[in-house]
Write a protein that holds these residues in place. Sequence first.
Motif, PDB file in Angstrom:
ATOM      1  N   UNK A  27     -16.260   0.564   7.475  1.00  0.00           N
ATOM      2  CA  UNK A  27     -15.117   1.328   8.195  1.00  0.00           C
ATOM      3  C   UNK A  27     -15.260   0.997   9.493  1.00  0.00           C
ATOM      4  N   UNK A  28     -13.873   0.837  10.089  1.00  0.00           N
ATOM      5  CA  UNK A  28     -14.024   0.583  11.750  1.00  0.00           C
ATOM      6  C   UNK A  28     -14.122   1.773  12.444  1.00  0.00           C
ATOM      7  N   UNK A  29     -15.070   1.652  13.330  1.00  0.00           N
ATOM      8  CA  UNK A  29     -15.467   2.949  14.125  1.00  0.00           C
ATOM      9  C   UNK A  29     -14.438   3.296  15.076  1.00  0.00           C
ATOM     10  N   UNK A  30     -13.456   2.727  15.381  1.00  0.00           N
ATOM     11  CA  UNK A  30     -12.417   2.958  16.440  1.00  0.00           C
ATOM     12  C   UNK A  30     -11.142   3.444  15.540  1.00  0.00           C
ATOM     13  N   UNK A  31     -10.673   2.709  14.672  1.00  0.00           N
ATOM     14  CA  UNK A  31      -9.293   3.107  14.244  1.00  0.00           C
ATOM     15  C   UNK A  31      -9.638   3.555  12.688  1.00  0.00           C
ATOM     16  N   UNK A  32     -10.588   3.717  12.328  1.00  0.00           N
ATOM     17  CA  UNK A  32     -11.025   4.463  10.809  1.00  0.00           C
ATOM     18  C   UNK A  32     -10.530   3.462   9.656  1.00  0.00           C
ATOM     19  N   UNK A  33     -10.185   2.305   9.655  1.00  0.00           N
ATOM     20  CA  UNK A  33      -9.748   1.283   8.772  1.00  0.00           C
ATOM     21  C   UNK A  33     -10.960   1.230   7.698  1.00  0.00           C
ATOM     22  N   UNK A  34     -10.713   1.418   6.429  1.00  0.00           N
ATOM     23  CA  UNK A  34     -11.702   1.239   5.514  1.00  0.00           C
ATOM     24  C   UNK A  34     -11.244   0.423   4.072  1.00  0.00           C
ATOM     25  N   UNK A  35     -11.984   0.182   3.129  1.00  0.00           N
ATOM     26  CA  UNK A  35     -11.975  -0.551   2.057  1.00  0.00           C
ATOM     27  C   UNK A  35     -10.667  -0.080   1.266  1.00  0.00           C
ATOM     28  N   UNK A  36      -9.805  -0.868   0.996  1.00  0.00           N
ATOM     29  CA  UNK A  36      -8.758  -0.663  -0.200  1.00  0.00           C
ATOM     30  C   UNK A  36      -9.138  -1.056  -1.478  1.00  0.00           C
ATOM     31  N   UNK A  37      -8.308  -0.153  -2.447  1.00  0.00           N
ATOM     32  CA  UNK A  37      -8.636  -0.556  -3.713  1.00  0.00           C
ATOM     33  C   UNK A  37      -7.423  -0.925  -4.533  1.00  0.00           C
ATOM     34  N   UNK A  38      -7.324  -1.527  -5.581  1.00  0.00           N
ATOM     35  CA  UNK A  38      -6.285  -1.918  -6.318  1.00  0.00           C
ATOM     36  C   UNK A  38      -6.345  -2.953  -7.429  1.00  0.00           C
ATOM     37  N   UNK A  39      -5.196  -3.571  -7.875  1.00  0.00           N
ATOM     38  CA  UNK A  39      -5.473  -4.400  -8.926  1.00  0.00           C
ATOM     39  C   UNK A  39      -5.027  -5.811  -8.595  1.00  0.00           C
ATOM     40  N   UNK A  40      -5.933  -6.770  -9.100  1.00  0.00           N
ATOM     41  CA  UNK A  40      -5.180  -8.082  -8.825  1.00  0.00           C
ATOM     42  C   UNK A  40      -4.700  -8.433 -10.062  1.00  0.00           C
ATOM     43  N   UNK A  41      -3.162  -8.860 -10.094  1.00  0.00           N
ATOM     44  CA  UNK A  41      -2.503  -8.983 -11.395  1.00  0.00           C
ATOM     45  C   UNK A  41      -2.209 -10.665 -11.587  1.00  0.00           C
ATOM     46  N   UNK A  42      -2.694 -11.042 -12.843  1.00  0.00           N
ATOM     47  CA  UNK A  42      -2.629 -12.451 -13.121  1.00  0.00           C
ATOM     48  C   UNK A  42      -1.186 -12.805 -13.409  1.00  0.00           C
TER      49      UNK A  42
END
Length: 87
Positions: free
Chosen positions: A3-18
Motif C-alpha cells: 500500500x502506498x503510504x501517501x495516496x493509499x494505492x493498493x493491490x488490484x485483483x482481476x482476471x487474466x483472459x487468454x
Amino acid sequence: MQRCEVFGKSTGHGNMVSHSHKSTKRIWRPNLQVMTLNVNGSELKVRVCTKAMKTLKGKNVDQVRKILLENKENLSPKIAKALFSVK
C-alpha cells in the motif's frame, strides 16, 4: 498487502483472459519505492508509489504539507502522527 503510504494505492485483483477466453486470477501490484520525506522537521522513510514520487519530487516543505493534508484519509499512521504532532 502493499500500500502506498501517501495516496493509499493498493493491490488490484482481476482476471487474466487468454485468447480462448479462459480466465485465471491475477494481481496488479503498485510500483512502490522508498522515499525520504521531511514532515514537520522530522525525516521519515516511507513507501510510496511512483505517482506519489513524481508529485512530491522537487516540492518545498509547505507544498509537501499541503499535498499530505489533501490526502489525509489515505495517509499511513506513521505520516499522520508526524504531520499532526505539535512542536
